[in-house]
Write an enzyme that holds these catalytic residues in place. Structure first.
Site, short mmCIF file in Angstrom:
data_model
loop_
_atom_site.label_atom_id
_atom_site.label_comp_id
_atom_site.label_asym_id
_atom_site.label_seq_id
_atom_site.Cartn_x
_atom_site.Cartn_y
_atom_site.Cartn_z
N CYS A 96 0.85 -1.20 0.00
CA CYS A 96 0.00 0.00 0.00
C CYS A 96 0.89 1.25 0.00
CB CYS A 96 -0.92 -0.01 1.22
SG CYS A 96 -1.96 1.44 1.32
N CYS A 191 -4.29 -1.70 6.73
CA CYS A 191 -4.98 -0.42 6.62
C CYS A 191 -6.37 -0.53 6.00
CB CYS A 191 -4.12 0.59 5.88
SG CYS A 191 -3.47 0.04 4.30
#
Ligand SMILES: Nc1ncnc2c1ncn2[C@@H]1O[C@H](COP(=O)(O)OP(=O)(O)OP(=O)(O)O)[C@@H](O)[C@H]1O
Length: 352
Positions: A96, A191
């Site tokens: 990410c 996340c």
């Protein structure tokens, strides 16, 4: 100087905003949407955006929400599920950062700015005329392991305004400044998942496939699992076996067998070496042609930097350590630092 701050609604990025404003800059704030909206699952994004909006208002700054959900699903979720299907242990947070926060964001928005700031616990250091990713002052909060796949261009453009602070100092600043995020708990884990259970998530993509759980020393079948992709090497919790502790020590992906070993002191949960595939140097190779060097490293998100020696091995690298490394899981990133644990040199995927 034009600065963009990536803001998450958490306390770290709010204090990052505060510190940049204290330096006299007026940054623009960006919240990236990568959550699960539209998927019918719960999400904390709304609260995150509210807190980010309140922070922006507090400092008179502009906040924009950037939707990178599609890219996230294609690139990061795609990567994670591909690895899980092969029996590997993915690290979506690492990808990410590389592909979304500092990848797609840069292409869509970041290129208009001179610097991108985040609330990561990391530093940027100059040494020998080059810019390196440095470790944070707070070793417990250090997040360089999550940044270990970014490249030198990304590092050179980054600012980490809380990287030289201890977490309690960050909290104190948030409280004395009465920042809207001051009371926010630290975010945990991956996340994009927000409130969702990792196993539920994997089940949606890979389904279930029952297989045997076998005690490695005896070959005795002691239970059933619902798919090797729910399990990782070194795992203890969530095995549903009685008379524990049991540790996952091996996976046979072809036969769909999970091998376990019993007892806290089972040596099989530890190793002293692993191979690193496709080793990625963040800024460059600081060791030249040296066949072996002293390093420190991490194989998971943990406060302790382990000591080891890195060897060239064919086209890759091999790491050996006198310390006991718990749960060496193929697919995870082996993150390598200099011997003093000051600079994050790079990372590679742990090989099978
Ligand atoms: N959805 C998001 N949009 C924009 N930036 C984000 C987002 N999520 C995280 N970030 C950035 O990445 C940094 C590290 O994120 P991480 O998820 O590790 O949170 P954290 O360490 O708990 O930080 P924070 O307290 O700011 O949430 C954040 O401080 C923020 O700068």
């Amino acid at each position: 100087m034009r600065i963009a701050v990536l803001i998450s609604g958490g306390v770290d990025s709010a204090v990052a905003v505060h510190r940049i404003c204290e330096m006299g800059y007026k940054p623009d704030l960006f919240y990236i949407k990568i959550g699960m909206e539209g998927e019918g699952l719960s999400c904390t994004a709304e609260e995150d955006i509210e807190l980010s909006t309140a922070t922006a208002r507090r400092y008179g700054l502009h906040l924009e929400v950037v939707d990178l959900q599609k890219q996230y699903w294609e690139l990061v979720v795609g990567y994670a599920m591909e690895r899980a299907r092969r029996g590997l242990t993915p690290n979506p947070d690492v990808m990410c950062n590389k592909l979304i926060k500092f990848g797609c964001f840069e292409q869509e928005v970041g290129h208009r700015y001179d610097k991108i700031a985040t609330g990561h616990y990391a530093t940027v250091r100059e040494r020998d005329g080059k810019i390196w990713l440095g470790t944070a002052r707070d070793p417990v909060k250090d997040q360089t392991d999550f940044l270990a796949q970014i490249d030198s261009l990304q590092v050179a453009k980054l600012m980490f305004p809380v990287g030289d602070l201890m977490k309690e100092e960050v909290r104190r600043i948030a409280e004395t400044q009465r920042l809207p995020s001051a009371k926010r708990r630290d975010s945990q884990g991956i996340c994009f998942l927000g409130q969702i259970d990792y196993n539920d998530f994997v089940r949606r993509f890979l389904g279930e496939r029952e297989g045997a759980v076998v005690e490695i020393e005896t070959g005795r079948r002691i239970g059933t699992h619902k798919g090797y992709w729910f399990h990782t090497i070194g795992q203890r919790k969530g095995l549903g076996l009685g008379g524990g502790p049991w540790f996952v020590v091996k996976k046979d992906v072809e036969q769909n067998i999970l091998y376990v070993s019993h007892g806290y002191d089972t040596l099989l949960q530890y190793g002293h070496s692993f191979n690193l595939k496709d080793f990625h140097f963040i800024t460059g190779n600081p060791w030249g042609d040296a066949p072996e060097v002293d390093v420190t490293f991490k194989t998971r998100h943990q406060p302790h930097f382990m000591k080891g020696r890195l060897y060239r091995a064919g086209h890759g690298y091999r790491l050996e350590s006198p310390e006991r490394i718990q749960g060496i899981a193929p697919g995870q990133f082996g993150v390598v630092y200099d011997a003093a644990a000051e600079i994050c040199i790079g990372s590679g995927e742990i090989g099978v």
